[in-house]
Design a protein around this motif. Sequence first.
Motif, mmCIF file in Angstrom:
data_model
loop_
_atom_site.group_PDB
_atom_site.id
_atom_site.type_symbol
_atom_site.label_atom_id
_atom_site.label_comp_id
_atom_site.label_asym_id
_atom_site.label_seq_id
_atom_site.Cartn_x
_atom_site.Cartn_y
_atom_site.Cartn_z
ATOM 1 N N UNK A 68 -66.806 33.512 25.401
ATOM 2 C CA UNK A 68 -65.410 32.675 25.108
ATOM 3 C C UNK A 68 -64.289 33.073 26.051
ATOM 4 N N UNK A 69 -63.661 32.122 26.590
ATOM 5 C CA UNK A 69 -62.335 32.356 27.507
ATOM 6 C C UNK A 69 -61.162 32.107 26.995
ATOM 7 N N UNK A 70 -60.068 33.082 26.937
ATOM 8 C CA UNK A 70 -58.947 32.904 26.454
ATOM 9 C C UNK A 70 -58.001 32.807 27.647
ATOM 10 N N UNK A 71 -57.330 31.519 27.614
ATOM 11 C CA UNK A 71 -56.468 31.466 29.037
ATOM 12 C C UNK A 71 -57.173 30.482 29.962
ATOM 13 N N UNK A 72 -56.391 29.457 30.319
ATOM 14 C CA UNK A 72 -57.041 28.525 31.111
ATOM 15 C C UNK A 72 -56.089 28.255 32.450
ATOM 16 N N UNK A 73 -55.683 29.430 32.903
ATOM 17 C CA UNK A 73 -55.024 29.531 34.256
ATOM 18 C C UNK A 73 -56.142 29.390 35.235
ATOM 19 N N UNK A 119 -63.634 27.891 25.096
ATOM 20 C CA UNK A 119 -62.412 28.197 25.775
ATOM 21 C C UNK A 119 -61.054 27.844 24.778
ATOM 22 N N UNK A 120 -60.184 28.659 25.306
ATOM 23 C CA UNK A 120 -59.132 28.625 24.055
ATOM 24 C C UNK A 120 -57.476 28.873 25.001
ATOM 25 N N UNK A 180 -63.350 23.327 23.745
ATOM 26 C CA UNK A 180 -61.992 24.114 24.103
ATOM 27 C C UNK A 180 -60.999 23.729 22.819
ATOM 28 N N UNK A 181 -60.270 24.810 22.709
ATOM 29 C CA UNK A 181 -59.276 24.442 21.348
ATOM 30 C C UNK A 181 -57.863 25.021 21.659
ATOM 31 N N UNK A 182 -56.791 24.299 21.404
ATOM 32 C CA UNK A 182 -55.355 24.907 21.524
ATOM 33 C C UNK A 182 -55.178 25.504 20.300
#
Length: 233
Positions: free
Chosen positions: A22-27, A46-47, A66-68
């Motif tokens: 899982x990756x938190x932060x989509x910069x 992703x979140x 992907x989730x907000x």
Amino acid sequence: MNLSSLGFFHSLRSNNKNRQFAVIGLGRFGRAVCATMHNSGYEVLAADSDKGRVDQALNDRIVTHARQIDSTQPAALREAGIFEQDTVIVAIGNYVQESIITTMNVKEGGVPHVVAKASSEIHEKLLKKVGADHVVFPEHEMGCTLARSLTKPGILDRFDLDPENSIVEMIAPESFHGKSIAQLQLRSHYGLNLLAFSKDGKFIINPNPNMYITKGTAIVVIGTNRDIDRLPI
């Protein structure tokens, strides 16, 4: 590589089967991590707190899901399935408080491998204190790489074994042209060992000492940074 990270990567390797990410932060950094893992065949969750970034990642097909969410809220992380992942990358570098709280939440949620991006040395120390298993500092690393490429343009690539020793790929100096590997006497003159050199578009590993170096050849050597700096680059 920092030797203190060996335990972390050994743990990753021993749990290689069915690994979930899982990756938190989509910069930019988070997107690059997602895209690389997804293109390598891994499922990536992703979140991000920004719905636009979440939608963009889904549209670009660089993630599986992907989730907000607000990652500073443990309940949101749990609902999104973050705590069920084997490895979580906290790619929030510019918002220190959010990064630290998220890292702490993920670790306290039981995730075995937590990697976090730091934006400064103080940020790095804080991330380690709240439980990050491995901290990356991409801006610092890229800055070091750029400085080395500008001051030592003959060096094509570098892998730091520790603060004092490295493996480098470099263009052979003019003075090496026409000489055999044995004639160069890299070990006695510079304290270096030659691991490989390029020939006909590919690298020859552990080459025969009687092979010759020609102009434009790329060579790979290992040794102390002090000895590498003594080469006539």
